[in-house]
Write an enzyme that holds these catalytic residues in place. Structure first.
Site, PDB file in Angstrom:
ATOM      1  N   CYS A 122       0.796  -1.231   0.000  1.00 22.07           N
ATOM      2  CA  CYS A 122       0.000   0.000   0.000  1.00 22.07           C
ATOM      3  C   CYS A 122       0.829   1.281   0.000  1.00 22.07           C
ATOM      4  O   CYS A 122       0.288   2.363  -0.211  1.00 22.07           O
ATOM      5  CB  CYS A 122      -0.957   0.022   1.193  1.00 22.07           C
ATOM      6  SG  CYS A 122      -2.169  -1.313   1.146  1.00 22.07           S
ATOM      7  N   ARG A 251     -19.774   9.428  -1.378  1.00 20.54           N
ATOM      8  CA  ARG A 251     -21.201   9.275  -1.111  1.00 20.54           C
ATOM      9  C   ARG A 251     -21.643  10.392  -0.159  1.00 20.54           C
ATOM     10  O   ARG A 251     -21.525  10.274   1.074  1.00 20.54           O
ATOM     11  CB  ARG A 251     -21.487   7.894  -0.506  1.00 20.54           C
ATOM     12  CG  ARG A 251     -21.123   6.747  -1.424  1.00 20.54           C
ATOM     13  CD  ARG A 251     -21.535   5.397  -0.844  1.00 20.54           C
ATOM     14  NE  ARG A 251     -20.748   5.027   0.311  1.00 20.54           N
ATOM     15  CZ  ARG A 251     -19.635   4.301   0.279  1.00 20.54           C
ATOM     16  NH1 ARG A 251     -19.153   3.898  -0.883  1.00 20.54           N
ATOM     17  NH2 ARG A 251     -18.996   3.998   1.393  1.00 20.54           N
ATOM     18  N   THR A 254     -24.020   9.859   3.012  1.00 23.25           N
ATOM     19  CA  THR A 254     -23.683   8.902   4.064  1.00 23.25           C
ATOM     20  C   THR A 254     -24.056   9.445   5.444  1.00 23.25           C
ATOM     21  O   THR A 254     -23.767  10.594   5.765  1.00 23.25           O
ATOM     22  CB  THR A 254     -22.176   8.585   4.031  1.00 23.25           C
ATOM     23  OG1 THR A 254     -21.834   8.056   2.749  1.00 23.25           O
ATOM     24  CG2 THR A 254     -21.810   7.569   5.111  1.00 23.25           C
ATOM     25  N   SER A 278     -11.732   1.203   3.409  1.00 24.75           N
ATOM     26  CA  SER A 278     -11.418   1.812   2.116  1.00 24.75           C
ATOM     27  C   SER A 278     -12.095   1.043   0.992  1.00 24.75           C
ATOM     28  O   SER A 278     -12.393  -0.145   1.122  1.00 24.75           O
ATOM     29  CB  SER A 278      -9.909   1.833   1.894  1.00 24.75           C
ATOM     30  OG  SER A 278      -9.372   0.525   1.943  1.00 24.75           O
ATOM     31  N   HIS A 379      -9.042   3.392  -2.612  1.00 24.62           N
ATOM     32  CA  HIS A 379      -7.650   3.019  -2.330  1.00 24.62           C
ATOM     33  C   HIS A 379      -7.113   2.104  -3.432  1.00 24.62           C
ATOM     34  O   HIS A 379      -7.000   0.893  -3.255  1.00 24.62           O
ATOM     35  CB  HIS A 379      -7.606   2.324  -0.966  1.00 24.62           C
ATOM     36  CG  HIS A 379      -6.257   1.834  -0.541  1.00 24.62           C
ATOM     37  ND1 HIS A 379      -5.060   2.336  -1.026  1.00 24.62           N
ATOM     38  CD2 HIS A 379      -5.910   0.864   0.367  1.00 24.62           C
ATOM     39  CE1 HIS A 379      -4.061   1.705  -0.459  1.00 24.62           C
ATOM     40  NE2 HIS A 379      -4.548   0.805   0.389  1.00 24.62           N
ATOM     41  N   CYS A 410      -0.363   2.524   6.411  1.00 25.06           N
ATOM     42  CA  CYS A 410       0.018   1.194   6.875  1.00 25.06           C
ATOM     43  C   CYS A 410       0.329   0.331   5.660  1.00 25.06           C
ATOM     44  O   CYS A 410      -0.040   0.661   4.525  1.00 25.06           O
ATOM     45  CB  CYS A 410      -1.089   0.572   7.712  1.00 25.06           C
ATOM     46  SG  CYS A 410      -2.679   0.398   6.875  1.00 25.06           S
ATOM     47  N   GLY A 412       0.584  -3.854   4.359  1.00 26.40           N
ATOM     48  CA  GLY A 412       0.307  -5.254   4.619  1.00 26.40           C
ATOM     49  C   GLY A 412       1.566  -6.033   4.982  1.00 26.40           C
ATOM     50  O   GLY A 412       2.657  -5.730   4.486  1.00 26.40           O
TER      51      GLY A 412
END
Length: 426
Positions: A122, A251, A254, A278, A379, A410, A412
């Site tokens: 990421c 959106r 929301t 995300s 994302h 962050c 993975g």
């Protein structure tokens, strides 16, 4: 062993601020400000919803070519000046090496300019930028192009084939085994371990959507989005040509009430939902990077300066906490504190982990993602880091004064990355 003890200690709820060590660079360069690494210009595509949005039928080379062309066109730079190109990508074979070279040629960039790709999951888009900055710092070239791209319509994270060839012995090692934990479960781990409630996660998600909707409505993103002409196919296979200028995933309607009705997405009785995570997305971004002296020589604009970078490791089962340790490391290298930073662009992989990082560091919420984050925008994995740089520098520029900003995310398998940027008002 010491590193493991440090990690075990500081990850306990209520523990102190001791950080794991990691790689990084501080940019107090010998030779004066003319040797500084500067951002000249950056653009991104709009971000499309994967598999059902504006770019569902667009290949990643087309997305990447669109931003490469736009950056060079906007500042009228002859592409022969480029010393290297680095592209962040996660899901394409070989991190997109073939795709990137194809996109380069489709953009009119000559064969004499080299290109390569990088995959740090990421943070790949940010890593591409840092790699180009490193090449400038070490004297390899004076100008480079850093990009990020992902088509999650074409490739899906978590496919068994994406794991590659791994020894069965990994199952005998807990940390290695934890690298296989689905990202959604790592979000649940963070929420449970550090007490991030469903209500707080949903409220954070609503705020992201509201900020992004306002930014879109008031034209905040217009300066950073390069229009992309592409084609989409309807259910009957009919082709239609469109020009994409706005993000798909925002959106505006929301609400907390609406999000509270969503079922947990990854775990029974969990707190992570489709609404506070995300979005899977398609998109690309590109940033032109230069040595300060070369930018001045060529009469190029200067959007900002890179001040520091850090990447750290954290436990894989709570990989989302990475920014809470990468941000202090990067700030220390820059000689700055949390209070010195005007804007934090922290990737919203999940509301749980973003909230943990913000609360752990004591960041005022009004400084976090002022134009929304990945919960609202999406994302596209390899693109996100570069997109965040573009969004951050444009936001600092709008403020019209000297300001500092941070990009962080962050990663993975248990890492976090962060970079500090400075905008110098004219």
């Amino acid at each position: 062993m010491l590193r493991l003890q440090v990690l075990s200690g500081h990850l306990a709820p209520g523990s102190g601020q001791q950080r794991p060590r990691g790689l990084g660079l501080g940019l107090g360069l010998a030779g004066g400000p003319e040797q500084e690494v500067v951002l000249v210009h950056g653009v991104r595509t709009a971000i499309g919803k994967a598999k059902r949005g504006s770019f569902k039928d667009t290949t990643p080379d087309e997305l990447l070519s669109a931003v490469m062309l736009a950056v060079l066109r906007d500042i009228k730079l002859d592409p022969h000046h480029l010393g290297d190109i680095c592209v962040g990508n996660v899901l394409q074979p070989g991190a997109g090496a073939l795709m990137a070279r194809v996109a380069q040629f489709m953009s009119g960039i000559p064969e004499s300019v080299p290109v390569y790709c990088v995959n740090r999951q990421c943070s790949s888009g940010l890593q591409a930028f840092i790699n180009i900055a490193g090449g400038i710092r070490n004297g390899s070239y004076d100008i480079g192009l850093a990009c990020g791209v992902e088509s999650m319509s074409r490739r899906t994270a978590g496919d068994p084939d994406s794991l590659g060839d791994i020894s069965n012995r990994m199952m005998d090692n807990k940390k290695a085994r934890d690298c296989l934990i689905p990202m959604g479960i790592t979000s649940e781990n963070v929420a449970e371990r550090f007490g991030i409630s469903r209500e707080k996660q949903d409220a954070f998600a609503v705020a992201s959507q509201q900020k992004a909707a306002k930014a879109q409505r008031t034209g905040v993103f217009d300066a950073e989005i390069a229009p992309v002409k592409t084609t989409v196919l309807d259910e009957a296979g009919n082709e239609r040509t469109i020009t994409v200028t706005q993000d798909d995933g925002i959106r505006a309607g929301t609400t907390l009430a609406g999000l509270s009705k969503l079922r947990p997405a990854f775990k029974e009785n969990g707190t992570t939902t489709a609404g506070n995570s995300s979005q899977v997305s398609d998109g690309a971004a590109a940033v032109l990077v230069a040595r300060h002296s070369k930018a001045i020589e060529l009469g190029l604009p200067i959007l900002g300066m890179l001040r520091s970078y850090a990447v750290v490791g954290v436990p894989p089962d709570v990989m989302g906490i990475g920014p809470a340790y990468a941000i202090p490391a990067a700030l220390e290298k820059a000689g700055l504190t949390i209070n010195d930073i005007d804007v934090f662009e922290i990737n919203e992989a999940f509301a749980s982990q973003a909230l943990y990082c913000v609360e752990k560091l004591g960041i005022p919420m009004e400084k976090v993602n002022p134009n929304g984050g990945a919960i609202a925008l999406g994302h596209p994995l390899g693109c996100t880091g570069t997109r965040q740089i573009v969004t951050l520098l444009n936001e600092l520029k709008r403020r019209g004064r000297r300001a500092y900003g941070v990009v962080s995310m962050c990663i993975g398998t248990g890492m976090g990355a962060a970079a500090v940027f400075e905008y110098l008002a004219n």
